[in-house]
Design an enzyme around this catalytic site. Structure first.
Site, PDB file in Angstrom:
ATOM      1  N   SER A  72       0.823  -1.201   0.000  1.00 31.99           N
ATOM      2  CA  SER A  72       0.000   0.000   0.000  1.00 31.99           C
ATOM      3  C   SER A  72       0.860   1.254   0.000  1.00 31.99           C
ATOM      4  O   SER A  72       0.563   2.227  -0.698  1.00 31.99           O
ATOM      5  CB  SER A  72      -0.927  -0.001   1.221  1.00 31.99           C
ATOM      6  OG  SER A  72      -1.795  -1.110   1.177  1.00 31.99           O
ATOM      7  N   SER A  91     -15.063  -0.443  -1.023  1.00 33.93           N
ATOM      8  CA  SER A  91     -13.610  -0.317  -0.884  1.00 33.93           C
ATOM      9  C   SER A  91     -13.235   1.135  -0.643  1.00 33.93           C
ATOM     10  O   SER A  91     -13.662   2.023  -1.398  1.00 33.93           O
ATOM     11  CB  SER A  91     -12.894  -0.815  -2.142  1.00 33.93           C
ATOM     12  OG  SER A  91     -11.506  -0.547  -2.080  1.00 33.93           O
ATOM     13  N   GLU A 117      -7.644  -7.036   6.035  1.00 33.86           N
ATOM     14  CA  GLU A 117      -6.601  -7.842   5.405  1.00 33.86           C
ATOM     15  C   GLU A 117      -6.062  -8.916   6.346  1.00 33.86           C
ATOM     16  O   GLU A 117      -5.542  -9.929   5.897  1.00 33.86           O
ATOM     17  CB  GLU A 117      -5.444  -6.946   4.943  1.00 33.86           C
ATOM     18  CG  GLU A 117      -5.750  -6.106   3.713  1.00 33.86           C
ATOM     19  CD  GLU A 117      -5.848  -6.920   2.442  1.00 33.86           C
ATOM     20  OE1 GLU A 117      -4.902  -7.658   2.123  1.00 33.86           O
ATOM     21  OE2 GLU A 117      -6.893  -6.831   1.774  1.00 33.86           O
ATOM     22  N   ARG A 162      -3.712 -13.713   0.072  1.00 34.31           N
ATOM     23  CA  ARG A 162      -3.951 -13.822   1.515  1.00 34.31           C
ATOM     24  C   ARG A 162      -4.475 -15.213   1.879  1.00 34.31           C
ATOM     25  O   ARG A 162      -4.151 -15.729   2.951  1.00 34.31           O
ATOM     26  CB  ARG A 162      -4.937 -12.754   1.970  1.00 34.31           C
ATOM     27  CG  ARG A 162      -4.494 -11.322   1.719  1.00 34.31           C
ATOM     28  CD  ARG A 162      -3.276 -10.941   2.516  1.00 34.31           C
ATOM     29  NE  ARG A 162      -2.871  -9.560   2.219  1.00 34.31           N
ATOM     30  CZ  ARG A 162      -1.671  -9.075   2.410  1.00 34.31           C
ATOM     31  NH1 ARG A 162      -0.708  -9.850   2.911  1.00 34.31           N
ATOM     32  NH2 ARG A 162      -1.379  -7.819   2.122  1.00 34.31           N
TER      33      ARG A 162
END
Length: 449
Positions: free
Chosen positions: A32, A179, A328, A400
């Site tokens: 990010s 989002s 996350e 993930r």
């Protein structure tokens, strides 16, 4: 959300820990942070150097997108650090060209951060990506860009932005309940718009708020004037970014605290201890919340001068938590929850249905193959202890999920994982890092009793 049909290669046998994991693990730079820094450096006039940046599929896609938009992006070795230095020669929107095409892959930051910049060029830019990316939320962003003055063909991927060299800007409302990147994408380009941008969120719960804090912090560091007004009774949250030049500057990218999650979880799952060096003392990364969540599950966490140290406690217990700001981490916490001695309830993560895959359904289905008792709720997961067995698991092209299955495999024999290479989206060489963690290096506390 559907996924592309794939023929998996031989699955990766997830290693089972032979004893407590005790290791130092240095994780790569923040995805990010790297992608926000690349965007801001591209929009600035001058040369910026991003030290210790992440070099993974997502950041390579971002670099490729910016090159397509006329920005100079190169990499150089980063001595003494994990990753590479990105050297960015900014000055977006000064050339004529097109048509050109941007490949977003399955990277949400590329798909949501670069269109607002493309509107400032003088090219016709077509955006497309992996099949999964075509199903991720984008329409609110495109609608907002039209309201701000951009010219766009299409309401979902693939779509084309017809750059005119400038965008009027102004005020816009966005439903970013799918989002927070939908808002970040507008804010990051806003200094280049004639009137800047004022964004109000309307709709359901805004997920992953800390990522918007990261966007605001990074904009200010690049010289932008930003006002952020939190929600109040009857009023939505509002962000205002004034028009003006951004300054090129050098910056160090923090370690990716989300990518630290499976390694810290390994300590808890095996009764061991893991140290992550260079854990920032102050950060906007949502992963900063992970140690406290692990403590709620019975672990001990301490930030030391050497980094963040997490060690297992007397047991692994269930977790009842709202993970809306740290979604996350939810997959890895689910891995620990299926190993725990009491039920867990993970809430506030309905938006995970709209990630690389429907993470809630995938976790319930795939971990269910191991015998895990997981129920998908309206906004998360309910997990109850159950006997577990080995099985072959498919991460559905989600990095993930692949890391989550590796955590479960530490404690459950016979777990194999299809497409472990999908972890390269954010953690290059994950299998090698996992093997190195299981082999050591040992912590100093191993020798102190």
């Amino acid at each position: 959300m559907t996924t592309a049909t794939r023929v998996p290669a031989d699955p990766w046998p997830a290693p089972r820990a032979s004893g407590p994991v005790r290791a130092v693990v240095r994780v790569p730079g923040s995805k990010s942070g790297t992608n926000r820094a690349l965007i801001l450096a591209a929009a600035a006039d001058g040369v910026s150097r991003l030290r210790g940046a992440l070099r993974s599929r997502d950041t390579l896609l971002m670099a490729g997108a910016l090159r397509t938009l006329g920005v100079g992006v190169d990499t150089e070795p980063s001595p003494g650090a994990t990753g590479a230095d990105w050297v960015v020669r900014g000055g977006l929107g000064h050339g004529d060209g097109g048509p050109v095409a941007v490949d977003c892959g399955n990277a949400g930051t590329v798909a949501r951060f670069t269109p607002a910049l493309a509107a400032l060029t003088r090219a016709d830019t077509r955006f497309d990506g992996d099949p999964q990316m075509r199903e991720r939320p984008l329409t609110p962003l495109l609608d907002a860009l039209r309201q701000l003055g951009a010219v766009i063909d299409g309401d979902a991927m693939p779509f084309t932005i017809h750059g005119k060299g400038r965008v009027p800007g102004g005020s816009v409302t966005v439903d970013a309940s799918g989002s927070s990147q939908l808002i970040s994408g507008l804010l990051l380009a806003a200094p280049g718009y004639d009137r800047g941008v004022e964004v109000s969120h309307v709709g359901g719960r805004l997920p992953s708020g800390p990522y918007l804090d990261m966007t605001v912090t990074d904009l200010r560091a690049a010289g932008a004037t930003v006002e952020a007004t939190p929600a109040s009774t009857g009023r939505p949250p509002v962000w205002r970014v004034a028009p003006g030049p951004l300054r090129a500057h050098d910056r160090a990218i923090e370690p990716d605290l989300n990518s630290a999650a499976p390694f810290l979880a390994a300590a808890v799952a095996t009764g061991g201890e893991v140290l992550i060096p260079d854990w920032p003392e102050v950060t906007t990364q949502p992963g900063r919340m992970l140690p406290a969540l692990l403590e709620q599950m019975g672990a001990h966490a301490e930030r030391t001068p050497a980094g963040m140290r997490v060690r297992a406690g007397d047991g692994l217990h269930g977790l009842d938590a709202d993970l809306g700001d740290v979604g996350e981490a939810a997959p890895v916490l689910t891995a620990l929850a299926v190993l725990a001695d009491s039920p867990s309830r993970l809430r506030g993560i309905a938006h995970l249905r709209l990630h690389e895959t429907d993470r809630l359904a995938a976790l319930a289905d795939q971990l269910g193959r191991l015998g895990a008792d997981i129920t998908v709720t309206e906004d998360g997961l309910a997990i109850r202890p159950a006997p577990l067995r080995g099985a072959r698991l498919d991460p559905l092209a989600d990095h993930r999920l692949a890391m989550t299955y590796a955590v479960v495999g530490l404690a459950v024999p016979g777990v194999t994982v299809d497409d472990i290479a999908t972890t390269g989206k954010t953690v290059p060489e994950f299998p090698a890092m996992w093997a190195a963690m299981l082999a050591g290096p040992h912590l100093a506390s191993d020798n102190t009793g």
